[in-house]
Design an enzyme around this catalytic site. Structure first.
Site, PDB file in Angstrom:
ATOM      1  N   HIS A 146     -52.989  43.752 -14.401  1.00  0.00           N
ATOM      2  CA  HIS A 146     -52.181  42.674 -13.818  1.00  0.00           C
ATOM      3  C   HIS A 146     -50.726  43.075 -13.576  1.00  0.00           C
ATOM      4  CE1 HIS A 146     -55.639  40.261 -14.079  1.00  0.00           C
ATOM      5  NE2 HIS A 146     -55.484  39.752 -15.284  1.00  0.00           N
ATOM      6  N   HIS A 220     -54.023  33.212 -12.072  1.00  0.00           N
ATOM      7  CA  HIS A 220     -54.804  33.390 -13.304  1.00  0.00           C
ATOM      8  C   HIS A 220     -54.936  32.074 -14.077  1.00  0.00           C
ATOM      9  CE1 HIS A 220     -56.382  35.484 -16.857  1.00  0.00           C
ATOM     10  NE2 HIS A 220     -56.445  36.579 -16.129  1.00  0.00           N
ATOM     11  N   GLU A 358     -60.629  34.308 -10.254  1.00  0.00           N
ATOM     12  CA  GLU A 358     -59.504  34.956  -9.598  1.00  0.00           C
ATOM     13  C   GLU A 358     -59.960  35.565  -8.263  1.00  0.00           C
ATOM     14  OE1 GLU A 358     -57.730  37.594 -12.765  1.00  0.00           O
ATOM     15  OE2 GLU A 358     -59.333  36.581 -13.869  1.00  0.00           O
TER      16      GLU A 358
END
Length: 393
Positions: A146, A220, A358
């Site tokens: 991420h 998220h 996601e």
């Protein structure tokens, strides 16, 4: 969207759709039926949510429209609360999160956050672009996750509210400087959260760069349609228009294979209870301690949001459908929630008390030439859209 961003595994996705018998699942978002919610909207408002250690103020913005209420932090673009009604009209927050800024800063597992520069994992934090190698932070065992240890989820965004016709929303902006977290290029990012008159939540992502780079932005948010703090999502049912997924190794990096879901716990082509699939002794499930994989959406990359999935909570009757322009969907079943974090309700979050969906390009795409490209170049604009529609039955 640049040409490289539209590269699709055309043969694989078209073949998968035909094999699954899902020719109709590419239905565009515009064809979705209204929710029937009230169309009353209110101008966005803000309040002080807290201050960072350096004194920077963090605000919480509230937007409401069509029976949906969204609360967003300027820190991380975090969705702190998402309220929708059940079959009886009773509203509840369906997103996991904290009631204070300190917890988001200290220990959040990306609750509700905007993710960038690169959503999901990059193997060993390394990739090569135009003959030059780059190293980004390792913050997930041997891999980068991420965007690194200070990704977009830990940055303060500039926020501008808008009321446009019957829509209400927020525009979030930030400039990621060249070299931030090791990524090349100055990336100018704009993310728009919109609530429509019928209560749909739309996310539009845009980005430009002054040097070749990689980009993969997503949200998220952890969902529990029964309500935050209500317990396990094992009884939720999920239908996803995806006949293939990307298997991973023991560190959750894709092997490069596009495997068929048939006969595996990854087959959600017909609605199935999540608990039945996430608790099976399949090798891939054991790697992720549950489901934590990328599904290859049958529709591939599209210029307009196409149908991806339907999530349903039979108890409350709440239904969420997702439409996206993205070719992949990372489904994470809350496997690493361990009962140590207390949410906005004050209740502790245990394994499986929330799930993430996601929409994005595939994990580790910079190291997987056969995957759709995540390369963004000067002169091109990164564009991606995901829409969540809500109803109750």
């Amino acid at each position: 969207m640049s040409t490289s961003r539209r590269t699709v595994l055309a043969g694989a996705t078209a073949g998968a759709a035909a094999a699954a018998g899902l020719a109709g699942t590419g239905t565009a978002y515009a064809a979705a039926s209204p929710t029937g919610h009230s169309t009353t909207g209110h101008s966005p408002s803000r309040e002080l949510f807290g201050r960072l250690a350096d004194g920077t103020k963090v605000y919480r913005w509230t937007i409401a429209n069509g029976g949906t209420r969204l609360k967003v932090l300027s820190y991380g673009g975090i969705v702190q609360s998402l309220e929708i009604p059940d079959r009886h009209g009773a509203a509840a927050n369906i997103s996991l999160g904290f009631d204070n800024l300190d917890d988001y800063v200290a220990e959040s597992p990306y609750f509700g956050a905007l993710i960038g520069r690169y959503g999901n994992r990059i193997a060993k934090g390394r990739f090569t672009l135009d003959g030059r190698s780059y190293q980004v932070p390792l913050n997930d065992g041997p891999n980068s996750l991420h965007g690194g240890d200070k990704g977009f989820d830990k940055q303060v965004w500039d926020v501008e509210p808008f009321s446009r016709g019957s829509d209400r929303g927020l525009v979030l902006r930030r400039i990621s400087p060249d070299g931030e977290m090791g990524y090349p290029g100055t990336l100018k990012v704009k993310v728009t959260y919109t609530l429509t008159a019928r209560g749909d939540w739309r996310i539009d992502y845009e980005a430009t760069t002054d040097r070749a780079t990689v980009a993969n932005l997503t949200s998220h948010t952890y969902f529990n349609l029964a309500g935050e703090g209500s317990g396990s999502i094992d009884g939720h049912t999920l239908e996803m228009a995806a006949a293939r997924y990307t298997p991973v190794d023991a560190t959750l990096i894709p092997t490069g294979e596009l495997a068929r879901v048939s006969g595996t716990p990854f087959d959600f082509r017909r609605a199935k209870a999540i608990g039945e699939q996430a608790r099976t002794p399949h090798e891939q499930v054991l790697y992720g301690k549950g489901l934590d994989h990328n599904w290859v959406l049958d529709k591939g990359s599209t210029s307009a949001p196409g149908y991806a999935l339907t999530l349903t909570d039979p108890g409350s009757g709440r239904v969420m459908k997702m439409y996206t322009t993205e070719p992949g969907m990372q489904f994470y079943s809350g496997n690493f929630l361990d009962g140590t974090l207390a949410g906005t309700s004050g209740r502790l979050y245990r394994q499986g008390d929330g799930l993430c969906l996601e929409s994005q390009h595939f994990p580790d795409s910079p190291n997987q030439p056969s995957f759709p490209s995540t390369v963004l170049r000067p002169g091109s604009t990164y564009r991606s859209t995901t829409v969540h529609t809500f109803s109750a039955r």
